[in-house]
Scaffold this motif. Sequence first.
Motif, PDB file in Angstrom:
ATOM      1  N   TRP A   1       0.840  -1.191   0.000  1.00 61.39           N
ATOM      2  CA  TRP A   1       0.000   0.000   0.000  1.00 61.39           C
ATOM      3  C   TRP A   1       0.871   1.235   0.000  1.00 61.39           C
ATOM      4  O   TRP A   1       2.048   1.212   0.328  1.00 61.39           O
ATOM      5  N   GLN A   2       0.285   2.333  -0.407  1.00 63.44           N
ATOM      6  CA  GLN A   2       0.960   3.632  -0.365  1.00 63.44           C
ATOM      7  C   GLN A   2      -0.070   4.706  -0.012  1.00 63.44           C
ATOM      8  O   GLN A   2      -1.254   4.568  -0.318  1.00 63.44           O
ATOM      9  N   PHE A   3       0.398   5.756   0.653  1.00 63.83           N
ATOM     10  CA  PHE A   3      -0.537   6.814   1.031  1.00 63.83           C
ATOM     11  C   PHE A   3       0.157   8.161   1.048  1.00 63.83           C
ATOM     12  O   PHE A   3       1.380   8.270   1.202  1.00 63.83           O
ATOM     13  N   ASN A   4      -0.646   9.198   0.881  1.00 64.20           N
ATOM     14  CA  ASN A   4      -0.209  10.584   0.863  1.00 64.20           C
ATOM     15  C   ASN A   4      -1.148  11.359   1.777  1.00 64.20           C
ATOM     16  O   ASN A   4      -2.344  11.473   1.502  1.00 64.20           O
ATOM     17  N   ARG A   5      -0.598  11.874   2.871  1.00 60.60           N
ATOM     18  CA  ARG A   5      -1.402  12.583   3.856  1.00 60.60           C
ATOM     19  C   ARG A   5      -0.875  14.003   3.984  1.00 60.60           C
ATOM     20  O   ARG A   5       0.334  14.217   4.080  1.00 60.60           O
ATOM     21  N   ARG A   6      -1.769  15.003   3.993  1.00 64.03           N
ATOM     22  CA  ARG A   6      -1.346  16.396   4.129  1.00 64.03           C
ATOM     23  C   ARG A   6      -2.516  17.248   4.598  1.00 64.03           C
ATOM     24  O   ARG A   6      -3.670  16.824   4.580  1.00 64.03           O
ATOM     25  N   VAL A   7      -2.200  18.464   5.026  1.00 62.27           N
ATOM     26  CA  VAL A   7      -3.204  19.439   5.433  1.00 62.27           C
ATOM     27  C   VAL A   7      -3.176  20.588   4.438  1.00 62.27           C
ATOM     28  O   VAL A   7      -2.109  21.125   4.133  1.00 62.27           O
ATOM     29  N   ILE A   8      -4.356  20.936   3.930  1.00 59.48           N
ATOM     30  CA  ILE A   8      -4.483  22.030   2.971  1.00 59.48           C
ATOM     31  C   ILE A   8      -4.986  23.261   3.704  1.00 59.48           C
ATOM     32  O   ILE A   8      -5.996  23.211   4.420  1.00 59.48           O
ATOM     33  N   GLY A   9      -4.280  24.380   3.540  1.00 60.12           N
ATOM     34  CA  GLY A   9      -4.709  25.640   4.122  1.00 60.12           C
ATOM     35  C   GLY A   9      -5.658  26.348   3.188  1.00 60.12           C
ATOM     36  O   GLY A   9      -6.453  25.726   2.490  1.00 60.12           O
ATOM     37  N   GLU A  10      -5.571  27.656   3.116  1.00 58.67           N
ATOM     38  CA  GLU A  10      -6.478  28.414   2.263  1.00 58.67           C
ATOM     39  C   GLU A  10      -6.298  28.065   0.791  1.00 58.67           C
ATOM     40  O   GLU A  10      -7.260  27.955   0.037  1.00 58.67           O
ATOM     41  N   GLN A  11      -5.053  27.871   0.352  1.00 58.50           N
ATOM     42  CA  GLN A  11      -4.832  27.614  -1.070  1.00 58.50           C
ATOM     43  C   GLN A  11      -3.801  26.518  -1.333  1.00 58.50           C
ATOM     44  O   GLN A  11      -3.722  26.012  -2.452  1.00 58.50           O
ATOM     45  N   SER A  12      -2.997  26.155  -0.346  1.00 62.38           N
ATOM     46  CA  SER A  12      -1.908  25.221  -0.611  1.00 62.38           C
ATOM     47  C   SER A  12      -1.643  24.341   0.595  1.00 62.38           C
ATOM     48  O   SER A  12      -2.248  24.504   1.663  1.00 62.38           O
ATOM     49  N   VAL A  13      -0.711  23.391   0.420  1.00 64.81           N
ATOM     50  CA  VAL A  13      -0.340  22.483   1.498  1.00 64.81           C
ATOM     51  C   VAL A  13       0.350  23.253   2.621  1.00 64.81           C
ATOM     52  O   VAL A  13       1.250  24.062   2.380  1.00 64.81           O
ATOM     53  N   VAL A  14      -0.082  23.008   3.853  1.00 68.92           N
ATOM     54  CA  VAL A  14       0.553  23.637   5.008  1.00 68.92           C
ATOM     55  C   VAL A  14       1.952  23.036   5.174  1.00 68.92           C
ATOM     56  O   VAL A  14       2.099  21.811   5.214  1.00 68.92           O
ATOM     57  N   PRO A  15       3.000  23.851   5.241  1.00 67.52           N
ATOM     58  CA  PRO A  15       4.368  23.319   5.361  1.00 67.52           C
ATOM     59  C   PRO A  15       4.518  22.369   6.539  1.00 67.52           C
ATOM     60  O   PRO A  15       4.003  22.613   7.634  1.00 67.52           O
ATOM     61  N   GLY A  16       5.223  21.257   6.289  1.00 70.69           N
ATOM     62  CA  GLY A  16       5.498  20.294   7.335  1.00 70.69           C
ATOM     63  C   GLY A  16       4.391  19.291   7.593  1.00 70.69           C
ATOM     64  O   GLY A  16       4.519  18.442   8.492  1.00 70.69           O
ATOM     65  N   THR A  17       3.299  19.349   6.821  1.00 72.11           N
ATOM     66  CA  THR A  17       2.180  18.435   7.079  1.00 72.11           C
ATOM     67  C   THR A  17       2.102  17.282   6.081  1.00 72.11           C
ATOM     68  O   THR A  17       1.306  16.365   6.271  1.00 72.11           O
ATOM     69  N   GLN A  18       2.910  17.307   5.034  1.00 73.04           N
ATOM     70  CA  GLN A  18       2.795  16.266   4.015  1.00 73.04           C
ATOM     71  C   GLN A  18       3.608  15.030   4.406  1.00 73.04           C
ATOM     72  O   GLN A  18       4.748  15.121   4.839  1.00 73.04           O
ATOM     73  N   LEU A  19       2.984  13.859   4.247  1.00 77.96           N
ATOM     74  CA  LEU A  19       3.627  12.594   4.575  1.00 77.96           C
ATOM     75  C   LEU A  19       3.352  11.598   3.460  1.00 77.96           C
ATOM     76  O   LEU A  19       2.206  11.297   3.147  1.00 77.96           O
ATOM     77  N   LEU A  20       4.422  11.094   2.843  1.00 75.26           N
ATOM     78  CA  LEU A  20       4.313  10.103   1.774  1.00 75.26           C
ATOM     79  C   LEU A  20       4.997   8.826   2.247  1.00 75.26           C
ATOM     80  O   LEU A  20       6.168   8.854   2.617  1.00 75.26           O
ATOM     81  N   LYS A  21       4.269   7.715   2.228  1.00 72.88           N
ATOM     82  CA  LYS A  21       4.843   6.440   2.656  1.00 72.88           C
ATOM     83  C   LYS A  21       4.322   5.315   1.766  1.00 72.88           C
ATOM     84  O   LYS A  21       3.254   5.414   1.163  1.00 72.88           O
TER      85      LYS A  21
END
Length: 242
Positions: A103-123
């Motif tokens: 399996w693979q996943f991509n987890r992140r938090v989106i702010g008003e328009q873009s990915v919030v720095p430090g929240t993206q995780l790819l495994k």
Amino acid sequence: MTATATEPVLPFPLCTFANVQKLLSPPQTPFDPAGPYSATYGIYTLANRPARMGSLSLARRVGELGRVAIDLRHRKRLTGGEARLNATLHLAADNRLSTPQRWQFNRRVIGEQSVVPGTQLLKSATFAQGKIEIGAGRTTRRIAMPGPYTLNWALFDAVTRLPREQTEPIEFTLIDHFDQVKPNHRLSFRETVDATFSTKPITLHAYDHVGEGILPWVYYVDPAGRLLAAISGLEGYLLETE
């Protein structure tokens, strides 16, 4: 208060959906839990009164030689943004726990328009020779896994094919949120109940999932095996579309 013909008749903990159960009418279309299907669930917080907080979408694909893959999309509102998760699970054929082999996943938090720095995780992860390898960038984590295991979201698929009666509970290790190992879990039949959704009667089969490090889950499927609702603590998932 005595229930009337227009009031929901729902068992606990399904009754916590009482204020939103009118959104779900029992589907009338055919359903094959061993075949391809897609389903979208509304995510509700059940504290005080239910409120929709996001969605979970599952798309099950069946390929050659019984190979199965599930594409998953999870969206949940946060203050000032949204948590987003995309994942793909590649399952072993004819596996009652819907156990992924990789399996693979991509987890992140989106702010008003873009990915919030430090929240993206790819495994990504693979299972081979009794071990799971979970990789993130140049880092690899190896976990011995000699017995049955599955992922939390894979259980949304597994319950669709369980027997509709009391059988021996299934013991397994849970990989929670794709990379958190939690031993001593059990999936078992709970009960069969008659309920009402949108004034329409339906028979539901319920299953319990309990184990270390989680709040208990209860899953409800219809006679065809279609998962209609899943509840854990103060969070619930209700089928919206197929």
